[in-house]
Write a protein that holds these residues in place. Structure first.
Motif, short mmCIF file in Angstrom:
data_model
loop_
_atom_site.label_atom_id
_atom_site.label_comp_id
_atom_site.label_asym_id
_atom_site.label_seq_id
_atom_site.Cartn_x
_atom_site.Cartn_y
_atom_site.Cartn_z
N PHE A 360 18.21 41.83 79.78
CA PHE A 360 17.44 42.96 80.07
C PHE A 360 18.25 44.01 80.64
N LEU A 384 16.13 42.97 73.86
CA LEU A 384 14.63 43.25 74.61
C LEU A 384 13.68 42.31 73.74
N ALA A 396 10.14 44.73 79.92
CA ALA A 396 11.02 44.57 78.71
C ALA A 396 10.31 45.03 77.50
N GLU A 399 9.91 48.77 78.37
CA GLU A 399 11.36 49.48 78.00
C GLU A 399 11.34 49.83 76.38
#
Length: 472
Positions: A360, A384, A396, A399
């Protein structure tokens, strides 16, 4: 013509013996094959050092390889080859932590045999003083598994029973890793979702048969009792079995008993002196997790220099969690000088070995670096997705959702972004929801704005699907 076993035996009789055994395990007990190849690599460093009168400071394989390189006993190419074999052995010790399937584990053990042979070819003249002879590679023996089972069942051989149990345990842990992965199961997959439980029960059966005559099996039997491989756990009996195998000098048992003394357990009261004693004993046998926990012990006591030293040893021994923690310590200057380059190196190493926090962190670093190449961005996406799949990580998901919506990965995927954001919302804490809400409304607004001007059928369908996901 010589066979590959003959070639390695001519190189070194001891290594030839170990190579023959490791090769025999490739098809049926690949974990054991990889562990034996790592041990063989350790012995190879002894052989190379002896030929040049080099003395090692300790047993750590990483340090030994680097010492040989620094003393010019081996070149950079050989150094890298030795490190690759070391890494393969680390994966063999805990294949489930590297998210390997049974097929991938077997392929890894086969490739490691090939790597070792190429290494022997490169070193043959240096070590023996003779030219490399011609040889042929004999196919892997497909009957070894049958022989192992015969010895376990018909002859009641404890070592064979232990190895059968280890083969089943490894398979079960990898099955379990896949079962826990975040993915929608169809009916057929759901029917297979209990495979790991059944396989673990079989593993415990074989460990229980061998436990009284094989201390490694005793340790595994103890672990099986604690975790309830057959259903209900028996922590007291399990910890008693681990204590017995630790007294017999089994490194993994010593490491686990040391951990019990570090944090406390059903039958063990926290005792930091005994924790250090058992962890130190296991660490001297190169048990990487024990090294890491020694680092934790000293970190908790405020001795950052000692903590850094042991965590460094565990990192060099290939333990991914220690590599991640060492990266953090180097970045903060805990127990050492701040070294951002070294921190980045260990973070990359941990990520490459499947440590989820490191993956990550690396993904975030790559996405936030304007100089990242397409290959690096693809790696960030891959990291990810692995963290989401195996760690069920909401950060994650957020993101990756942002990256897909903003085109940070050289593509815009609003459907994928919306699906991830929806999944994140379903699993989020209150704090995470406060981050998701503005992103949710922003993405929905983005989709509705583009819908007003989109004309292509495929694009319209994707936008409508994204809107549907965000409207639930």
């Amino acid at each position: 013509m010589l066979t590959d076993v003959d070639l390695v035996t001519q190189f070194s009789a001891e290594l030839g013996h170990d190579y023959c055994i490791a090769k025999s395990y490739v098809k049926d007990v690949p974990t054991q094959a990889l562990l034996l190849l790592r041990s063989l690599t350790h012995k190879l460093t002894d052989l190379l050092a002896e030929s040049k009168g080099v003395k090692f400071a300790g047993p750590n394989l990483y340090d030994r390889i680097e010492t040989l390189n620094n003393q010019r006993v081996i070149d950079v190419r050989i150094t890298r080859a030795l490190h690759r074999l070391r890494g393969d052995g680390n994966r063999g010790a805990h294949p489930e932590k590297y998210h390997l399937t049974a097929e991938q584990l077997q392929q890894l053990s086969e490739k490691s045999i090939e790597k070792l042979l190429k290494l022997i070819e490169s070193l043959f003249k240096q070590v023996t003083g003779k030219s490399l002879p011609k040889y042929k590679f004999e196919p892997f023996d497909l009957l070894v598994g049958r022989d192992l089972c015969y010895r376990a069942v018909m002859q009641g051989e404890a070592e064979a029973q232990y190895l059968v149990g280890m083969s089943l345990k490894t398979r079960a842990l990898m099955q379990q890793e896949q079962e826990l992965a975040l993915e929608a199961l169809d009916d057929e997959e759901a029917a297979q979702s209990n495979l790991s439980r059944d396989t673990l029960a079989k593993a415990q059966y074989w460990f229980s048969l061998a436990a009284d005559r094989n201390m490694n099996a005793m340790h595994e039997h103890g672990v099986a009792l604690i975790h309830g491989y057959k259903g209900e756990s028996d922590v007291v009996a399990g910890e008693r079995a681990i204590a017995l195998s630790a007294q017999a000098g089994v490194a993994n048992a010593m490491a686990l008993l040391g951990y019990f003394y570090l944090v406390g357990s059903e039958t063990v009261t926290i005792d930091l002196d005994k924790a250090q004693e058992h962890l130190q004993g296991a660490a001297e046998l190169e048990q990487a997790e024990a090294m890491a926990n020694l680092g934790v012990l000293f970190y908790q006591q405020g001795d950052l220099v000692q903590a850094n030293d042991f965590i460094s040893q565990a990192a060099k021994a290939g333990f991914p969690h220690a590599q991640y923690n060492l990266a953090l310590m180097l970045a903060k200057g805990e127990g050492t000088e701040i070294d951002l380059l070294a921190s980045e190196h260990w973070m990359k190493e941990a990520a490459e070995q499947g440590q989820l926090d490191a993956m990550f962190s690396r993904a975030q670093a790559l996405l936030n670096d304007d100089g990242s190449t397409s290959v690096e961005l693809a790696l960030a996406e891959s990291y990810l997705r692995e963290v989401i799949k195996y760690g069920h990580s909401v950060p994650a998901m957020i993101e990756l959702s942002i990256a897909l919506a903003d085109g940070m990965l050289d593509k815009i995927d609003v459907v994928g972004s919306a699906a991830l954001l929806k999944l994140a919302k379903e699993r989020a804490s209150n704090e995470e929801l406060s981050v998701i809400e503005p992103l949710w409304h922003s993405l929905l607004q983005q989709v509705e704005n583009v819908l007003c001007v989109a004309t292509k059928t495929e694009e319209l369908a994707a936008l409508e699907r994204a809107k549907e996901l965000l409207s639930d």
